[in-house]
Structures are given as structure tokens and as C-alpha cells.
Write an enzyme that holds these catalytic residues in place. Structure first.
Site, PDB file in Angstrom:
ATOM      1  N   GLY A 203      -2.829  57.394  72.273  1.00  0.00           N
ATOM      2  CA  GLY A 203      -1.291  57.079  71.526  1.00  0.00           C
ATOM      3  C   GLY A 203      -0.639  55.688  71.699  1.00  0.00           C
TER       4      GLY A 203
ATOM      5  N   THR B 164      -3.303  46.093  76.315  1.00  0.00           N
ATOM      6  CA  THR B 164      -2.011  46.949  77.102  1.00  0.00           C
ATOM      7  C   THR B 164      -1.089  47.309  75.842  1.00  0.00           C
ATOM      8  OG1 THR B 164      -2.673  45.313  77.784  1.00  0.00           O
ATOM      9  CG2 THR B 164      -3.511  46.880  78.655  1.00  0.00           C
TER      10      THR B 164
ATOM     11  N   SER C 143       2.859  46.770  75.322  1.00  0.00           N
ATOM     12  CA  SER C 143       4.078  46.002  76.170  1.00  0.00           C
ATOM     13  C   SER C 143       5.191  46.868  76.211  1.00  0.00           C
ATOM     14  CB  SER C 143       4.371  45.541  74.786  1.00  0.00           C
ATOM     15  OG  SER C 143       5.132  46.185  74.209  1.00  0.00           O
TER      16      SER C 143
ATOM     17  N   GLU D  38      25.185  41.031  70.811  1.00  0.00           N
ATOM     18  CA  GLU D  38      23.939  40.345  70.704  1.00  0.00           C
ATOM     19  C   GLU D  38      24.148  39.209  70.929  1.00  0.00           C
ATOM     20  OE1 GLU D  38      21.374  40.499  69.663  1.00  0.00           O
ATOM     21  OE2 GLU D  38      21.031  38.495  69.629  1.00  0.00           O
TER      22      GLU D  38
ATOM     23  N   VAL E  47      25.798  40.210  76.996  1.00  0.00           N
ATOM     24  CA  VAL E  47      25.956  40.335  78.891  1.00  0.00           C
ATOM     25  C   VAL E  47      26.412  39.788  80.139  1.00  0.00           C
ATOM     26  CG1 VAL E  47      25.641  42.741  79.855  1.00  0.00           C
ATOM     27  CG2 VAL E  47      25.456  42.436  77.361  1.00  0.00           C
TER      28      VAL E  47
ATOM     29  N   HIS F 177       1.840  48.878  63.167  1.00  0.00           N
ATOM     30  CA  HIS F 177       0.152  49.127  61.861  1.00  0.00           C
ATOM     31  C   HIS F 177       0.136  47.256  62.093  1.00  0.00           C
ATOM     32  CE1 HIS F 177       4.729  48.670  61.295  1.00  0.00           C
ATOM     33  NE2 HIS F 177       4.724  47.250  60.124  1.00  0.00           N
TER      34      HIS F 177
ATOM     35  N   HIS G 159      10.941  56.528  35.462  1.00  0.00           N
ATOM     36  CA  HIS G 159      11.296  57.119  35.661  1.00  0.00           C
ATOM     37  C   HIS G 159      12.321  58.800  35.903  1.00  0.00           C
ATOM     38  CE1 HIS G 159      16.151  56.470  34.159  1.00  0.00           C
ATOM     39  NE2 HIS G 159      15.847  57.167  33.706  1.00  0.00           N
TER      40      HIS G 159
HETATM   41  C1  LIG Z   1      11.369  52.666  70.795  1.00  0.00           C
HETATM   42  C2  LIG Z   1      10.471  52.240  70.145  1.00  0.00           C
HETATM   43  C3  LIG Z   1      10.785  52.651  68.916  1.00  0.00           C
HETATM   44  C4  LIG Z   1       9.621  51.906  67.809  1.00  0.00           C
HETATM   45  N1  LIG Z   1       9.808  51.951  66.472  1.00  0.00           N
HETATM   46  C5  LIG Z   1       8.573  51.582  65.592  1.00  0.00           C
HETATM   47  C6  LIG Z   1       8.347  51.919  64.169  1.00  0.00           C
HETATM   48  O1  LIG Z   1       8.822  52.516  63.676  1.00  0.00           O
HETATM   49  N2  LIG Z   1       6.733  51.305  63.600  1.00  0.00           N
HETATM   50  C7  LIG Z   1       6.436  50.135  64.249  1.00  0.00           C
HETATM   51  O2  LIG Z   1       6.015  49.137  63.604  1.00  0.00           O
HETATM   52  N3  LIG Z   1       6.172  50.390  65.983  1.00  0.00           N
HETATM   53  C8  LIG Z   1       7.273  50.843  66.658  1.00  0.00           C
HETATM   54  N4  LIG Z   1       7.352  50.267  67.976  1.00  0.00           N
HETATM   55  C9  LIG Z   1       6.709  49.321  68.189  1.00  0.00           C
HETATM   56  C10 LIG Z   1       5.402  49.679  68.378  1.00  0.00           C
HETATM   57  O3  LIG Z   1       5.477  51.060  69.477  1.00  0.00           O
HETATM   58  C11 LIG Z   1       4.492  49.229  69.259  1.00  0.00           C
HETATM   59  O4  LIG Z   1       3.945  47.833  68.403  1.00  0.00           O
HETATM   60  C12 LIG Z   1       2.922  49.631  69.328  1.00  0.00           C
HETATM   61  O5  LIG Z   1       2.708  50.983  70.160  1.00  0.00           O
HETATM   62  C13 LIG Z   1       1.782  48.205  70.185  1.00  0.00           C
HETATM   63  O6  LIG Z   1       0.384  49.592  70.193  1.00  0.00           O
HETATM   64  P1  LIG Z   1      -0.638  48.454  71.834  1.00  0.00           P
HETATM   65  O7  LIG Z   1      -1.420  49.668  70.739  1.00  0.00           O
HETATM   66  O8  LIG Z   1      -0.875  47.663  70.439  1.00  0.00           O
HETATM   67  O9  LIG Z   1       0.270  48.787  72.347  1.00  0.00           O
HETATM   68  P2  LIG Z   1       0.961  50.336  73.526  1.00  0.00           P
HETATM   69  O10 LIG Z   1       0.891  51.054  72.327  1.00  0.00           O
HETATM   70  O11 LIG Z   1       2.308  49.695  74.118  1.00  0.00           O
HETATM   71  O12 LIG Z   1      -0.434  51.020  74.176  1.00  0.00           O
HETATM   72  C14 LIG Z   1      -0.890  50.806  74.764  1.00  0.00           C
HETATM   73  C15 LIG Z   1      -1.467  51.459  76.206  1.00  0.00           C
HETATM   74  O13 LIG Z   1      -1.940  51.207  77.226  1.00  0.00           O
HETATM   75  C16 LIG Z   1      -1.761  51.670  78.455  1.00  0.00           C
HETATM   76  N5  LIG Z   1      -1.979  50.777  79.522  1.00  0.00           N
HETATM   77  C17 LIG Z   1      -1.906  49.134  79.717  1.00  0.00           C
HETATM   78  N6  LIG Z   1      -2.390  48.735  80.867  1.00  0.00           N
HETATM   79  C18 LIG Z   1      -3.813  49.280  80.791  1.00  0.00           C
HETATM   80  C19 LIG Z   1      -3.992  50.137  81.770  1.00  0.00           C
HETATM   81  N7  LIG Z   1      -4.521  48.720  83.068  1.00  0.00           N
HETATM   82  N8  LIG Z   1      -5.502  50.252  82.105  1.00  0.00           N
HETATM   83  C20 LIG Z   1      -5.378  51.862  81.228  1.00  0.00           C
HETATM   84  N9  LIG Z   1      -3.902  52.169  79.880  1.00  0.00           N
HETATM   85  C21 LIG Z   1      -3.213  50.422  80.144  1.00  0.00           C
HETATM   86  C22 LIG Z   1      -0.457  52.239  78.802  1.00  0.00           C
HETATM   87  O14 LIG Z   1      -0.195  53.645  79.143  1.00  0.00           O
HETATM   88  C23 LIG Z   1       0.070  52.225  77.088  1.00  0.00           C
HETATM   89  O15 LIG Z   1      -0.194  53.733  76.440  1.00  0.00           O
HETATM   90  C24 LIG Z   1       7.961  51.340  68.149  1.00  0.00           C
HETATM   91  C25 LIG Z   1       8.775  51.023  69.881  1.00  0.00           C
HETATM   92  C26 LIG Z   1       9.519  51.548  70.094  1.00  0.00           C
HETATM   93  C27 LIG Z   1       9.469  51.290  72.327  1.00  0.00           C
END
Ligand SMILES: Cc1cc2nc3c(=O)[nH]c(=O)nc-3n(C[C@H](O)[C@H](O)[C@H](O)COP(=O)(O)OP(=O)(O)OC[C@H]3O[C@@H](n4cnc5c(N)ncnc54)[C@H](O)[C@@H]3O)c2cc1C
Length: 466
Positions: A39, A144, A146, A204, A238, A322, A445
Site C-alpha cells: 500500500g 518507488t 516519494s 510559509e 524558518v 489517484h 433537491h
Molecule cells: C500525510 C500524507 C497524506 C497524503 N494524503 C493524500 C491524499 O489524501 N490523497 C492523495 O491523493 N495523496 C495523498 N498523499 C500522497 C500519496 O500518498 C502519494 O501521492 C502516493 O502514495 C504515491 O504513490 P506511489 O505509488 O507513487 O508511491 P508510494 O506510495 O510512496 O509507494 C512507494 C513504495 O515503494 C517502496 N520502495 C521504495 N524503494 C524501494 C525499493 N528499492 N525496493 C522495494 N520497495 C521500495 C516504498 O517502501 C513504498 O512502499 C499523502 C501523502 C502523505 C505523506
């Protein structure tokens, strides 16, 4: 050696959705994930836990301040933070277990460990015990994600100086919380702790909150947050964060220069953004082109190295779950020979504070900068019957339509439930719809969504209820 059609590195919303769609299309898929659960950021320490706390803290606030006016008399609510955190943890656990179930259902191999791309088509996975496993595939996807962006010279200990991850797990509400960064994550988590009793001060760098969102929305939302007790130091940076005997002390100064201000806090939340995460993947050795930390891709998610693709937070575009999911689906379909596609013009963005903010498409600032003539239709929730019935009259809907063709170019909503309402605008825009299309669509409505229809009517200056 295990052979696959597709290996995805990273099981966030980009990676796990790509894997499921590829498996649906008949591919043999493995997902490498270094975290113990699936996830990614979103399900473990991002979208899902933050929304669990936002909802619970909103209920706490409602019980304390909102119910009396509706004739529901309850005593002053007591906070059981342990139970609230349990609700958050259970929400995360059921979501990550849901992804594991979907992997089983779709016969996807989940390989636990840190993945590295040794060569095109060759992935080496290092387990927690240091043992390496080699896998091979026709295609490899970098998903992977951010990581938290850090303030130079400020050490995050996740107790006193925290990132979003620490802010989701504080042991008690801080009396004073400094939030560095007035973006979505800072304002959402600031809202959680403000509702639970913290005095929240936001610092900010820019002269506005929610950079990138429509300017009018940002201004009005700032006033709403100030009414809730938020304090803002905009156009301030900051310069230092020091731990004190109890809590921390932050020194800030105007970006334009001027006197320094010292702020005390129990907790400082650093929420200045996120940066693409590619450490340990071996991309440099592989020769994968990078730009400002992001993996460079073409319109089909392909890097410059054949057979290596990338999606999600690690590539250009908004860092949203998304957006990552849609890229995952599109890439899987392209790999299966279909016409996968993401429309980057129609990606909604939501701030889950109170009230919610949701937007899709262009802001007024973007339209002005592009020299596009546009018409504006606005409707306030104070004039909406359902909003009055629920005492949720804060906010408005703004529809931006092309002045010549009437095609809807952007919709911005500040108001209760905005994050749900925005999707009728998204569907309309996917179909290239006009403000008149939206205005002529019968809306039930009384609903908050009638304000969307009225704002569309207002584009042609024919709103009924204002
Ligand atoms: C507090 C917070 C709240 C957020 N709320 C929202 C929201 O409400 N709505 C929304 O759209 N977005 C939200 N986001 C942003 C959202 O979480 C990210 O945009 C989304 O998770 C990106 O998905 P991704 O699949 O690109 O990467 P990620 O979800 O970051 O998943 C990447 C995965 O890769 C794994 N990984 C990395 N390198 C390696 C490796 N070499 N080998 C194996 N595994 C690896 C990591 O462990 C991680 O589990 C939020 C983020 C934060 C921090």
C-alpha cells in the site's frame, strides 16, 4: 531464476494498481516492496491514516461545538487519543490487508525486500537478512514513490520535530504546534491537532497558502482557518529549529528581510513537501535519465532504458495517489498492447480540512497566464438550502468556462463535502462538457451539489437562487 512478464518495484497506489491491472490482462507479475506491508506511503503513512484522524477529530470538534446548535445536547466531549489512534491503526491494517488479498486473488507474487535493477529486465531483491534473490522480467516498473523533503540543518526525530509520519502518531496533543509549510499535508495535519486542542502556527515561505491552488480559494480558506484559530506567518522562512528543555524553538524571518521572530512549540511539523525516492535502485549505473530527482519518462511511461518504466510520485506531475493509480492502469494496458492513457488536465485535488477544498482543471491564475478568455460563475453555500439545513454554509463553488465555447476549464469548490462533489465536474470535463451542459443537468433537491449547478448557471449570469 523466477521469470515474469512484469516486475513492479514499490507497492504504493501506483505499483500495486499497475500489478493488479497487468495480472487482469494475463501477465505474470511480481511486486517487490521493502516495507512489511503493501500500500506504500498512501495506505501506511499518508492518505488513509490522515483521513482516519481527520474524520475522528472532526467528530470530536462537532460533538464539542456543532451539535448544540442542532438541539443535540451532549456533555463536553472527552478525548481518548489511544482509541482514536487505534481507529487509525485498524483502518490502515484493513486497507493494507485488502491489497494483500487482491494480490492473492490476482496471483501476484509479493517479494519482500529492497529491489535494485541490475540490468534491463534483471532485478535483485535484498531481504532483511541480507540474502539476495534474482528475478527476471520483460518489463520493470519503478514505482518507488516519494519521501519527506527535509529542511537543511533541521533534524527530524519524529517526536519533537516531526514529519507527517510522526504527526500521525503523536502520544498527546501538543499545546503549541508549529507547522512549517502551508501545503495540503501541513494544513490537514494542523487541522487534526488544532481540533484536538493545539494552538497551531503555520510558517510559509510564499505569500499565500496552498500554492498551486486557485488564489481566491486560498485567500478565503486562509480566512476560514484563521477563524478556527490558525495563526499564519506568510512570506517567512524558518532559519533555525532547536530542541529546548520542553519542546522546540523555531526562529523565523521575513523572506524579504527583517526582524527575526522566535516561536516556541511542543512539536514542530516539517511539511515542506515530498521528493521523489530512488535510493538504492541502481539507476545511475543503469543510465536512467533523471531530472530534479525525478525519473524522466516519455508519454508511455518509458525511461530512456528499454524495458524500464516509471510511474507515480517518482515521475513528473502532481504527487497524488489517484494520479499514480491511473498511471499504473495506463502503463499495464500499454504493456498489454492496449491504448492506456491518463488525462492530466482532469486530475482532481482535495484538501480534507474543514471545510473541504476540491478543484479540477485550471485555476484563474493559470488561465490568465495562458491568455485564455474565460467566464466565471460563482455560487455561495449560504444560498443553498441543504447547506443551511446542515449548518455548513461556509464556502462557494466557482466554475471557469471558456468565454467563446463555454467549455468548462476548471471547477473549484470550498465547502462541506467538496471532495465528493468535485467528481461531477471531473466527469463533465472528461467529456469536454460546457457550463450549459452542467447547468441543464437536473440536480436533486436539496443537495449541496445544487450549488455546482447554480455556479454553472452563473457563468451565463442566470443563477436562480442569488
Ligand atoms: C500525510 C500524507 C497524506 C497524503 N494524503 C493524500 C491524499 O489524501 N490523497 C492523495 O491523493 N495523496 C495523498 N498523499 C500522497 C500519496 O500518498 C502519494 O501521492 C502516493 O502514495 C504515491 O504513490 P506511489 O505509488 O507513487 O508511491 P508510494 O506510495 O510512496 O509507494 C512507494 C513504495 O515503494 C517502496 N520502495 C521504495 N524503494 C524501494 C525499493 N528499492 N525496493 C522495494 N520497495 C521500495 C516504498 O517502501 C513504498 O512502499 C499523502 C501523502 C502523505 C505523506
Amino acid at each position: 531464476m523466477a521469470q515474469y512478464d512484469l516486475i513492479v518495484i514499490g507497492a504504493g497506489p501506483g505499483g500495486y494498481v499497475c500489478a493488479i491491472r497487468a495480472a487482469q490482462l494475463g501477465m505474470k507479475v511480481a511486486v517487490v516492496e521493502k516495507r512489511k506491508t503493501l500500500g506504500g506511503t498512501c495506505l501506511n503513512v499518508g492518505c488513509i491514516p490522515s483521513k482516519a484522524l481527520l474524520y475522528a477529530s472532526e467528530m470530536f470538534e462537532e460533538a464539542g461545538h456543532g451539535l448544540g446548535a442542532l438541539g443535540v445536547v451532549v456533555g463536553a466531549p472527552k478525548l481518548d487519543l489511544g482509541a482514536m489512534m487505534k481507529h487509525k491503526d485498524e483502518t490502515v491494517a484493513s486497507n493494507v490487508a485488502g491489497v494483500a488479498f487482491l494480490f492473492k486473488k490476482n496471483k501476484i507474487d509479493w517479494v519482500v525486500g529492497e529491489g535494485r535493477i541490475a540490468a534491463p529486465g534483471a532485478v535483485v531483491v535484498k531481504g532483511a537478512d541480507g540474502k539476495e534473490t534474482a528475478l527476471e522480467a520483460k518489463a520493470v516498473v519503478i514505482a518507488t514513490g516519494s519521501d519527506v523533503a527535509r529542511l537543511p540543518g533541521v533534524e527530524i526525530d519524529e517526536k519533537v520535530v516531526v514529519s507527517s509520519t510522526g504527526a500521525l502518531a503523536l502520544a498527546k496533543p501538543p499545546k503549541k504546534l508549529i507547522v512549517v509549510g502551508a501545503g495540503v499535508i501541513g494544513l490537514e495535519l494542523g487541522s487534526v491537532w488544532r481540533r484536538l486542542g493545539a494552538e497551531v502556527t503555520v510558517v510559509e515561505f510564499l505569500d499565500r497558502i496552498l500554492p498551486g491552488m486557485d488564489g481566491e480559494v486560498g485567500k478565503q480558506f486562509q480566512r476560514m482557518l484563521e477563524r478556527q484559530g490558525f495563526k499564519f506567518h506568510l512570506a517567512h522562512k524558518v532559519t533555525r529549529v532547536e530542541k529546548a528543555a520542553a519542546g522546540a524553538k523555531a526562529t523565523i524571518e521575513p523572506v524579504a528581510g527583517g526582524a527575526q521572530i522566535a516561536l516556541d512549540a511542543d512539536v514542530v511539523l516539517v511539511a515542506i513537501g515530498r521528493r521523489p525516492y530512488t535510493e538504492g535502485l541502481g539507476l545511475e549505473a543503469l543510465g536512467v535519465a533523471m531530472e530534479r530527482g525525478q525519473v524522466v519518462i516519455d508519454a508511455h511511461f518509458s525511461t530512456n532504458v528499454p524495458g524500464v518504466f516509471a510511474i507515480g510520485d517518482v515521475v513528473r506531475g502532481p504527487m497524488l495517489a489517484h494520479k499514480a493509480e491511473d498511471e499504473g492502469v495506463a502503463l499495464a494496458e500499454i504493456l498489454a498492447g492496449q491504448a492506456g492513457h491518463v488525462n492530466y488536465e482532469v486530475i482532481p485535488g482535495v484538501v480534507y480540512a474543514s471545510p473541504e477544498i476540491a478543484s479540477v482543471g485550471k485555476t484563474e491564475e493559470e488561465l490568465k497566464a495562458a491568455g485564455i478568455a474565460y467566464a466565471v460563475g460563482k455560487f455561495p453555500f449560504t444560498a443553498n438550502g441543504r447547506a443551511r439545513a446542515m449548518r455548513h454554509t461556509d464556502g462557494f463553488v466557482k466554475v471557469l468556462a471558456d468565454a467563446a465555447s463555454d467549455r468548462v476549464l476548471g471547477v473549484h469548490i470550498v465547502g462541506f463535502g467538496a471532495g465528493e462533489m468535485i467528481h461531477e465536474a471531473a466527469v463533465l470535463m472528461e467529456f469536454g462538457g460546457s457550463a450549459e451542459d452542467l447547468a441543464r443537468t437536473c440536480h436533486a433537491h436539496p443537495t449541496m451539489s445544487e450549488a455546482v449547478k447554480e455556479a454553472a448557471l452563473a457563468v451565463a449570469k442566470r443563477a436562480i437562487h442569488v
